[in-house]
Design a protein around this motif. Structure first.
Motif, short mmCIF file in Angstrom:
data_model
loop_
_atom_site.label_atom_id
_atom_site.label_comp_id
_atom_site.label_asym_id
_atom_site.label_seq_id
_atom_site.Cartn_x
_atom_site.Cartn_y
_atom_site.Cartn_z
N VAL A 157 -43.83 11.86 11.96
CA VAL A 157 -42.45 12.01 11.51
C VAL A 157 -42.20 10.96 10.43
CG1 VAL A 157 -41.63 10.57 13.44
CG2 VAL A 157 -40.01 12.03 12.25
N TRP A 158 -41.42 11.33 9.42
CA TRP A 158 -41.08 10.42 8.33
C TRP A 158 -39.70 9.84 8.57
CZ3 TRP A 158 -44.24 10.13 3.67
CH2 TRP A 158 -45.37 10.95 3.73
N LEU A 159 -39.41 8.71 7.92
CA LEU A 159 -38.10 8.09 8.06
C LEU A 159 -37.60 7.62 6.69
CD1 LEU A 159 -36.70 6.00 10.84
CD2 LEU A 159 -36.62 4.97 8.58
N VAL A 160 -36.41 8.08 6.31
CA VAL A 160 -35.81 7.69 5.03
C VAL A 160 -34.37 7.25 5.28
CG1 VAL A 160 -37.23 9.31 3.67
CG2 VAL A 160 -34.98 10.04 4.51
N GLU A 161 -33.75 6.71 4.24
CA GLU A 161 -32.33 6.36 4.33
C GLU A 161 -31.53 7.47 3.67
OE1 GLU A 161 -28.96 3.34 2.57
OE2 GLU A 161 -31.02 3.21 1.82
N GLY A 162 -30.68 8.14 4.45
CA GLY A 162 -29.82 9.19 3.89
C GLY A 162 -30.06 10.56 4.49
N CYS A 169 -36.55 15.98 1.71
CA CYS A 169 -37.93 15.57 1.99
C CYS A 169 -38.58 16.50 3.03
CB CYS A 169 -37.98 14.13 2.50
SG CYS A 169 -37.53 12.93 1.23
N SER A 170 -37.81 16.91 4.02
CA SER A 170 -38.33 17.81 5.05
C SER A 170 -38.71 19.17 4.46
CB SER A 170 -37.30 17.98 6.17
OG SER A 170 -37.83 18.78 7.19
N LEU A 171 -37.89 19.65 3.51
CA LEU A 171 -38.21 20.91 2.82
C LEU A 171 -39.52 20.79 2.05
CD1 LEU A 171 -34.77 21.98 1.21
CD2 LEU A 171 -35.92 23.10 3.11
N LYS A 172 -39.68 19.65 1.36
CA LYS A 172 -40.84 19.45 0.49
C LYS A 172 -42.12 19.15 1.29
CE LYS A 172 -38.81 19.81 -3.59
NZ LYS A 172 -39.11 20.99 -4.43
N LEU A 173 -41.99 18.34 2.36
CA LEU A 173 -43.16 17.92 3.14
C LEU A 173 -43.54 18.94 4.22
CD1 LEU A 173 -41.99 14.24 3.75
CD2 LEU A 173 -44.02 14.84 2.43
N GLU A 174 -42.54 19.76 4.60
CA GLU A 174 -42.69 20.67 5.74
C GLU A 174 -43.07 19.91 7.01
OE1 GLU A 174 -45.30 23.85 4.49
OE2 GLU A 174 -43.75 24.73 3.22
N GLU A 175 -42.46 18.74 7.14
CA GLU A 175 -42.64 17.90 8.33
C GLU A 175 -41.27 17.34 8.72
OE1 GLU A 175 -45.95 15.05 8.34
OE2 GLU A 175 -46.86 16.16 6.70
N PRO A 176 -41.10 16.89 9.98
CA PRO A 176 -39.80 16.35 10.36
C PRO A 176 -39.50 15.02 9.67
CG PRO A 176 -41.30 16.37 12.25
CD PRO A 176 -42.06 16.90 11.09
N VAL A 177 -38.23 14.82 9.30
CA VAL A 177 -37.82 13.58 8.63
C VAL A 177 -36.53 13.08 9.30
CG1 VAL A 177 -37.18 12.49 6.44
CG2 VAL A 177 -38.80 14.40 6.44
N GLY A 199 -43.10 14.66 19.85
CA GLY A 199 -44.51 14.61 20.22
C GLY A 199 -45.38 13.92 19.20
N ALA A 200 -44.76 13.14 18.31
CA ALA A 200 -45.51 12.48 17.22
C ALA A 200 -45.92 11.08 17.63
CB ALA A 200 -44.65 12.43 15.97
N ARG A 201 -47.12 10.67 17.22
CA ARG A 201 -47.54 9.30 17.46
C ARG A 201 -47.17 8.43 16.27
NH1 ARG A 201 -52.16 6.05 17.46
NH2 ARG A 201 -51.14 4.32 18.43
N ARG A 202 -47.30 9.04 15.08
CA ARG A 202 -47.16 8.28 13.84
C ARG A 202 -45.77 8.41 13.25
NH1 ARG A 202 -52.11 8.86 9.95
NH2 ARG A 202 -52.92 7.72 11.74
N ILE A 203 -45.26 7.30 12.73
CA ILE A 203 -43.99 7.34 12.00
C ILE A 203 -44.21 6.66 10.65
CG2 ILE A 203 -43.10 5.22 13.12
CD1 ILE A 203 -40.34 6.73 13.11
N VAL A 204 -43.78 7.33 9.59
CA VAL A 204 -43.98 6.81 8.22
C VAL A 204 -42.63 6.39 7.66
CG1 VAL A 204 -44.88 7.28 5.92
CG2 VAL A 204 -45.88 8.46 7.90
#
Length: 275
Positions: A157-162, A169-177, A199-204
């Motif tokens: 899962v990714w983490l951004v401000e906003g 970002c979720s549209l572009k990456l096709e991953e949860p943000v 269910g994610a281990r990694r957070i970016v």
């Protein structure tokens, strides 16, 4: 976080509000000029992006309709208030863009409004505290792409401000943000519980590229990374050059790709004894 019944009520009210609103041309062209495609804007529309009416009478008609459905409970939802002559109402923020904030169950638990450039062009919470309405709080947003993950859940899962940034970002990456409201507005435990639900281990962590100049943002990022590490997450940092885009959304829209590196704790030099 919110109590279950509060989250459910907010979701029901905001869903009805969204059904009563449309996305106007001024906001469509604004999203297009950001570099989004019409298909992506259609997905944001499905996610509840709408234009708030500038016209007070139009807002009053919608508020009265919602009050008919929800009675007094309407006032338990941020953004709604009673006028001086006890009529239900919600602010229009000069006809701003309504951006839903969703929780890990995909319920709308709040909203941000992007005000028009003439109004300062900034993001504000959809609330009416100055008129006696309840506070929105600062809920964390989770953007999950269409199409579900594997049986085991998401890999990362990714983490951004906003909020808008997380959606793009979720549209572009096709991953949860995850979208946190501000670089210092977070609880590591809450973020980590979202990671576990996915269910994610990694957070970016992908804060804006101007953090090289902004020492405060870098300190906050490393503090968050450190705390998430303590909660058991596999923490990575996304970096890119400012010329390629300020935010991760800009970078991805420009066709760029972030560099990823695992986060390592800085050694605590105070505990090293020199023999």
């Amino acid at each position: 976080g919110l109590r279950e019944e509060e989250a459910e009520l907010r979701n029901r009210v905001y869903s009805e509000l969204i059904d009563a609103l449309s996305l106007k041309e001024r906001h469509l062209s604004g999203l297009l000029s950001r570099g989004l495609t019409r298909d992506e804007i259609e997905l944001l529309k499905q996610r509840g992006y709408r234009s708030l009416p500038r016209d007070a009478f139009e807002r009053f008609k919608i508020a009265r309709y919602l009050a008919g459905l929800f009675r007094k409970e309407l006032l338990d939802v941020p953004g709604f208030y009673l006028t001086e002559n006890f009529q239900p109402m919600f602010p229009g923020f000069g006809g701003g863009l309504f951006i839903p904030v969703r929780d890990y169950k995909d319920r709308i638990v709040g909203a941000q409004v992007r005000r028009e450039e003439s109004e300062g062009g900034k993001y504000v919470w959809f609330s009416a505290t100055s008129r006696g309405g309840i506070s929105s709080g600062t809920p964390i947003h989770l953007a999950i792409p269409e199409g579900s993950a594997t049986e085991e859940g998401w890999e990362r899962v990714w983490l951004v401000e906003g909020v808008l940034k997380a959606d793009v970002c979720s549209l572009k990456l096709e991953e949860p943000v995850i979208g946190i409201p501000g670089v210092s507005t977070w609880k590591a435990e809450e973020i980590d519980s979202i990671r576990l639900v996915l269910g994610a281990r990694r957070i970016v962590i992908a804060f804006d590229a101007d953090l090289r100049e902004n020492k405060y943002v870098k300190i906050q990022r490393d503090k968050l990374a450190d705390e998430l590490l303590a909660w058991g997450a596999d923490v990575w940092i996304a970096e890119w050059d400012f010329q390629e885009g300020k935010g991760l959304d800009d970078l991805l829209i420009n066709g760029g790709c972030p560099r990823l590196r695992p986060f390592r704790r800085a050694p605590d030099l105070s505990k090293i004894c020199l023999l």
